[in-house]
Enzyme design. Structure first.
Site: not given
Ligand code: S3P
Length: 445
Positions: A27-28, A32, A101, A129, A176, A329, A356, A401
């Protein structure tokens, strides 16, 4: 309650996990790739893109800012015709980022000085959030962002042709990756140098992808835990193709399922094993898990491997705090493993779990207690005494999750586990039910 929110999972007891599967894309990295592909010069082909609601929200946001994006096709391939650093257009409406988020926090930086106004909104969970963690540093850089009194979404970003951000030397108040990435993405448009110091290693996909697309970045290790990442504004990105590995955070449910269910032996193929994400492997191994990696290689700047997990009796541990950001996560899944372990598992230093997609400490403790596990939540973690799952109805609180973790618990439960409010599993793992069924989990919706 809408029809979608009403999705309930029913997981029947017993079974084990076997076979070879490939879980969906990371996902991350998917987020990006859309963001940085859009800002690149040239065409980017993304394979393995996660077709979940969160990453699709990012894709739609960039389409509505004038970027030509085709796909995802049946194979998950997406093609982006990059518009360059200054080619985004003002969207007609607010950007609706749903439950995501990552979209909201990264876009706050990326869109803070584009020369047009833009509003970022989201669903009920995202709108509650904390966003001050991203708006504060970007406002310090010179951005103009309005939010409601609590600092939450919708975020209204004002920018015109006179908006000019200044570089910043920013120390993150918490570990973070979203805040780090937000500031670095704002820094792409700032005058001079932008630096971010992180108190502990967090996922570094933004840094890796920026470098892969030809952007200069300097990473200095300050000590065992802290690093400083610096870049200069006003550079450019050159498109290249991206192969998104499978998401270790989605693999985590199957890893835990196989650890707790006798007879399990499952292989998860082509999973991203970036060292900023492998806390789940380190923690489960420390608990006694039987996990082997093979076929390790690097794909597009990210390490990947096939992961084989066989059942093994787990033991409770005090989870080392330096592993917390590396498994941030995965604690819903890890708490299921802890509930099946011999002895006590203690988690500390994980207060971030309270903000979260749900308050994950409360959500897991409530559900575990309903299922008969002796456990308690603390301000910054949980204490879980290993036991046996009974049966019952638990509430995922709309958190993907939490839902998938409790589905895995059924493998060792005495009766059915009913899980409420599971529609958001689609944010990160659209085919969870069918893939899980194919490995032996008796789950349906
Ligand atoms: C993420 C960073 C994490 C993670 C989120 C995805 C990202 O959050 O919990 O699911 O893609 O950069 P935090 O930066 O708030 O820890």
């Amino acid at each position: 309650m809408s029809y979608e929110q009403a999705i309930t999972f029913i997981a029947q007891p017993g079974g084990c996990l076997t076979g070879q599967i490939r879980v969906p894309g990371d996902k991350s990295i998917s987020h990006r790739s859309i963001m940085l592909g859009s800002l690149s010069e040239g065409t980017m082909i993304i394979s393995g893109f996660l077709q979940g609601e969160d990453s699709l929200a990012t894709l739609k946001a960039f389409r509505s800012m004038g970027v030509q994006i085709t796909g995802p096709d049946e194979k998950g391939q997406v093609t982006i015709h990059g518009v360059g650093m200054h080619g985004l257009k003002k969207p007609e409406k607010a950007l609706d980022l749903g439950n995501s988020g990552t979209s909201m926090r990264l876009l706050t930086g990326l869109l803070s000085s584009q020369g047009f106004d833009v509003t970022l909104s989201g669903d009920h969970s995202l709108s509650s959030r904390p966003m001050k963690r991203v708006t504060d540093p970007v406002i310090q850089m010179g951005a103009n962002i309005n939010s409601d009194e609590k600092g939450t979404a919708p975020l209204i970003i004002h920018s015109d042709t006179s908006t000019q951000l200044a570089g910043i030397d920013y120390t993150l108040p918490m570990a973070s990756a979203q805040v780090k990435s937000c500031v670095l993405l704002a820094g792409l448009y700032a005058q001079g140098e932008t630096c971010v110091t992180e108190p502990a290693p967090t996922r570094d996909h933004t840094e890796r992808m920026l470098q892969g697309l030809g952007y200069q970045l300097e990473v200095t290790r300050l000590d065992e835990q802290r690093s400083k990442i610096c870049l200069q504004g006003d550079g450019k990105l050159t498109a290249c193709d991206i192969d998104v590995p499978s998401d270790i955070s989605s693999a985590a449910f199957f890893m835990v399922g196989a650890c707790i269910a006798e007879g399990s032996d499952i292989s998860l193929n082509h999973v991203g094993i970036n060292p900023t994400r492998t806390g789940i492997i380190n923690i489960l191994r420390q608990m006694g898990a039987d996990i082997t990696l093979s076929n390790e290689k690097e794909v597009g700047g990210e390490p990947v491997a096939d992961i084989r997990i066989r059942y093994a009796q787990l033991n409770g541990i005090h989870i080392p705090e330096d592993q917390v950001p590396l498994a941030i996560d995965e604690f819903p899944a890890i708490s299921i493993a802890a509930a099946c372990a011999r002895g006590q598992t203690i988690l500390t230093g994980a207060e971030e779990l309270r903000v979260k997609e749900s308050d994950r400490i409360q959500a897991m403790i409530d559900g575990l207690q309903i299922l008969g596990i002796d456990c308690e939540g603390t301000e910054d973690g949980m204490i879980i005494n290993g036991g046996e799952f009974g049966s019952g109805t638990v509430d995922s609180l709309g958190d993907h999750r939490i839902a998938m973790s409790f589905a895995m618990a059924a493998l060792t439960a005495k009766g059915d586990i009913t899980i409420k409010d599971c529609a958001n599993v689609n944010t990160s793992f659209p085919d969870f039910i069918s893939l899980a069924q194919s490995t032996g989990l008796k789950v349906s919706s």
